[in-house]
Write a protein that holds these residues in place. Structure first.
Motif, mmCIF file in Angstrom:
data_model
loop_
_atom_site.group_PDB
_atom_site.id
_atom_site.type_symbol
_atom_site.label_atom_id
_atom_site.label_comp_id
_atom_site.label_asym_id
_atom_site.label_seq_id
_atom_site.Cartn_x
_atom_site.Cartn_y
_atom_site.Cartn_z
ATOM 1 N N ARG A 258 1.960 6.510 -6.836
ATOM 2 C CA ARG A 258 0.865 7.383 -7.287
ATOM 3 C C ARG A 258 1.245 8.854 -7.181
ATOM 4 O O ARG A 258 0.893 9.671 -8.032
ATOM 5 C CB ARG A 258 -0.353 7.074 -6.424
ATOM 6 C CG ARG A 258 -1.592 7.886 -6.753
ATOM 7 C CD ARG A 258 -2.720 7.487 -5.815
ATOM 8 N NE ARG A 258 -3.320 8.652 -5.218
ATOM 9 C CZ ARG A 258 -4.208 8.629 -4.244
ATOM 10 N NH1 ARG A 258 -4.549 7.468 -3.717
ATOM 11 N NH2 ARG A 258 -4.734 9.722 -3.775
ATOM 12 N N HIS B 260 -4.125 1.449 -5.407
ATOM 13 C CA HIS B 260 -3.892 1.851 -4.022
ATOM 14 C C HIS B 260 -5.156 1.677 -3.183
ATOM 15 O O HIS B 260 -5.110 1.213 -2.027
ATOM 16 C CB HIS B 260 -3.409 3.307 -4.000
ATOM 17 C CG HIS B 260 -3.049 3.785 -2.624
ATOM 18 N ND1 HIS B 260 -3.909 4.538 -1.866
ATOM 19 C CD2 HIS B 260 -1.923 3.606 -1.883
ATOM 20 C CE1 HIS B 260 -3.341 4.808 -0.720
ATOM 21 N NE2 HIS B 260 -2.132 4.265 -0.692
ATOM 22 N N LEU C 202 2.482 1.664 -3.460
ATOM 23 C CA LEU C 202 1.526 2.177 -4.451
ATOM 24 C C LEU C 202 1.219 3.645 -4.200
ATOM 25 O O LEU C 202 1.049 4.436 -5.143
ATOM 26 C CB LEU C 202 0.244 1.352 -4.400
ATOM 27 C CG LEU C 202 0.330 -0.074 -4.973
ATOM 28 C CD1 LEU C 202 -0.966 -0.838 -4.702
ATOM 29 C CD2 LEU C 202 0.614 -0.022 -6.473
ATOM 30 N N GLY C 203 1.149 4.046 -2.939
ATOM 31 C CA GLY C 203 0.896 5.453 -2.631
ATOM 32 C C GLY C 203 2.030 6.351 -3.096
ATOM 33 O O GLY C 203 1.804 7.437 -3.661
ATOM 34 N N THR D 234 0.826 -1.202 0.000
ATOM 35 C CA THR D 234 0.000 0.000 0.000
ATOM 36 C C THR D 234 0.867 1.261 0.000
ATOM 37 O O THR D 234 0.589 2.239 -0.720
ATOM 38 C CB THR D 234 -0.933 -0.008 1.214
ATOM 39 O OG1 THR D 234 -1.707 -1.209 1.207
ATOM 40 C CG2 THR D 234 -1.870 1.180 1.204
#
Length: 434
Positions: free
Chosen positions: A265, A281, A261-262, A258
Motif C-alpha cells: 500500500r 490491509h 499488504l501495508g 498484513t
C-alpha cells in the motif's frame, strides 16, 4: 473375533459346550464344594464345641469370636473356587483397620457387614449347600459313569457273566451290558447340562452372599472419577495444542500478510489500486484481531505462561465493567483446575458485562486448607439464573468433574456473588512478571 464365555451360563448357551472344559469345570466346582463344605462343618463345630466347653471357666468367651470370624477364610476359599465357573474375579475387600494391632483389626471386622454376611454364608455352606453339591455330583456324574462302565465291570468283577448296575439291577448278557453303557453315555450328555445349571446356580448364590458390594461400587466410582479426570486433561491438552498451532501457524501467516499488504500500500501510487490495497490491509487487520480473540478464547497463552493470577488480571482488563482483582496464590494449581477456574471467571465477567447493569465488579480468591476458591462479585441488579442460558451450567459440570463446587447467589436488587472451589494443592511458584 468371537468372545470367550465369561461364566458357565454363557458357555451353556453355545453349541460347543459339551466339547469344552466347562462341564468338567462345573464338576470340579461342585466336587471341591462338597470337600470344602465338610471341612468347614468340622472346623466350625470343633471351634464352637471347644469354645463352649471353655466358656464354663470364662476362658472360651473371647474365643467365641473365632466362630464369628470363621466366615472370612470360608469366603476366601469360595472366591477362589468361583474362578472355576466364573472368569471374573469376585471382590472381597474388607475395610482397613483404623490403627495397627489385633484389637483394631477385630473391632473393624466385627463392625463391618461383610464379616457377618460371610459368617452367614459359612453356616449355610456347612449345613446345607455342600450336601447339595455332593448329591449333584453323585447323580449327574457318578451314576452315568458307573452305567457306562458296565461292560468293563462285567468283564472284570463279573467274570464275563454278570454285572451290577448301580447296585440295583443285574445284567447277565453282553448286549444288555452294552445297552446300559450306551444309555449311560446318553445320560452323561444330559447330566453335563445338569452339572452346568447346578454349578451356575450355586455360583450365583455365593456371589450374592459374599460379594463385597461396597467394594465393587467404590471401585467403580473411583474408576469413573478417574476416567472423567482423564477426559478433562485430554480436553485441556487438545485446547492448548490448537491454541499453539493457531498462534504459531495461522496467526504468523496473517501477520506476514498484513505487513506485506501495508508495504504494498505504501509503494502503490494513488488510485484505485491503492484503495483496494488499503481495504485489503484493513480486512487482514480485522481478521488478525478476530483470530487473536479466538485463540484467547480457546486457551489464552498468558494462562499457560504466567498462571491464573495474570490470566484473571488480563480478563479483568478486557472487561467493559471496571474490575478489581485481589488474588493471593503463592503457587500454581494443576492445569485442569487452573483452566476451569479461569473460564469460570471469564464467563462470570461476561455475564456481568451483558446482563447485570453493574458499575463495578470484583474478583478475589486464594488457596486455603487444600482448596482453591474464587469469588466474582458485582453491584448490579441481581436476580441472575444460572440455568437461563448464562453458560454457567456447562462450567458447573466441568467443575464437578474436578470435585469442585460452584454456587451462585443473586437476590433481586443484587449484589450477585459467584463462588467456585476446587480441592487441589499448589505445585509451583506463580510467575507474576507479566
Amino acid at each position: 473375533m468371537p468372545m470367550h464365555p465369561r461364566n458357565v451360563w454363557q458357555a451353556m448357551s453355545r453349541p460347543g459346550f459339551l466339547l469344552s472344559a466347562w462341564p468338567w469345570r462345573s464338576a470340579a466346582y461342585l466336587l471341591t464344594g462338597a470337600v470344602t463344605g465338610v471341612a468347614a462343618l468340622v472346623g466350625i463345630v470343633t471351634v464352637a464345641t471347644v469354645c463352649g466347653a471353655l466358656a464354663l471357666v470364662l476362658v472360651g468367651l473371647p474365643l467365641l469370636l473365632l466362630v464369628a470370624l470363621s466366615g472370612i477364610p470360608v469366603a476366601e476359599v469360595e472366591r477362589r473356587r468361583l474362578r472355576l465357573v466364573h472368569r471374573d474375579p469376585l471382590s472381597g475387600r474388607h475395610q482397613a483397620p483404623a490403627a495397627p494391632g489385633l484389637r483394631a483389626w477385630l473391632a473393624t471386622r466385627l463392625r463391618e457387614q461383610a464379616t457377618w454376611r460371610e459368617f452367614g454364608y459359612a453356616l449355610l455352606f456347612a449345613g446345607l449347600l455342600w450336601p447339595v453339591d455332593a448329591l449333584a455330583i453323585t447323580v449327574a456324574l457318578l451314576f452315568p459313569l458307573s452305567m457306562a462302565a458296565t461292560p468293563l465291570l462285567m468283564a472284570t468283577a463279573g467274570d464275563g457273566h454278570e454285572a451290577k448296575v448301580l447296585k440295583q439291577w443285574t445284567v447277565t448278557t453282553w448286549p444288555a451290558a452294552f445297552g446300559v453303557a450306551v444309555l449311560g453315555l446318553l445320560l452323561m450328555v444330559v447330566c453335563a447340562y445338569v452339572l452346568g445349571v447346578t454349578a451356575g446356580a450355586r455360583a450365583e448364590l455365593a456371589r450374592l452372599l459374599i460379594a463385597s458390594r461396597e467394594g465393587e461400587l467404590g471401585a467403580e466410582v473411583v474408576e469413573l472419577a478417574r476416567s472423567r479426570i482423564r477426559l478433562v486433561e485430554a480436553f485441556e491438552a487438545e485446547r492448548r495444542r490448537i491454541e499453539r498451532d493457531l498462534h504459531d501457524g495461522a496467526q504468523q501467516r496473517l501477520v506476514a500478510l498484513t505487513m506485506a499488504l501495508g508495504l504494498a500500500r505504501l509503494d502503490a501510487p494513488p488510485g484505485p489500486l491503492a484503495d483496494q490495497l488499503t481495504r485489503a490491509h484493513e480486512e487482514a487487520g480485522k481478521a488478525l484481531a478476530e483470530l487473536r480473540e479466538l485463540i484467547h478464547g480457546i486457551h489464552p497463552k498468558v494462562l499457560t505462561d504466567y498462571g491464573l493470577h495474570a490470566a484473571v488480571a488480563d480478563a479483568a482488563d478486557r472487561c467493559v465493567v471496571p474490575v478489581d482483582v485481589d488474588l493471593e496464590l503463592p503457587g500454581r494449581p494443576p492445569r485442569a483446575v487452573e483452566s476451569a477456574a479461569y473460564f469460570v471467571v471469564c464467563e462470570a465477567l461476561a455475564n456481568v458485562a451483558k446482563h447485570s447493569g453493574a458499575d463495578r465488579a470484583q474478583v478475589c480468591g486464594g488457596h486455603r486448607d487444600g482448596r482453591l476458591f474464587l469469588e466474582v462479585r458485582d453491584d448490579g441488579r441481581g436476580d441472575a439464573d444460572a440455568s437461563a442460558g448464562s453458560g454457567l451450567t456447562g462450567l458447573a459440570d466441568r467443575v464437578s468433574v474436578l470435585d469442585g463446587r460452584l454456587a451462585l447467589t443473586s437476590p433481586p436488587g443484587g449484589p450477585t456473588l459467584l463462588r467456585v472451589e476446587f480441592p487441589c494443592e499448589l505445585t509451583s511458584a506463580a510467575d507474576r512478571s507479566a
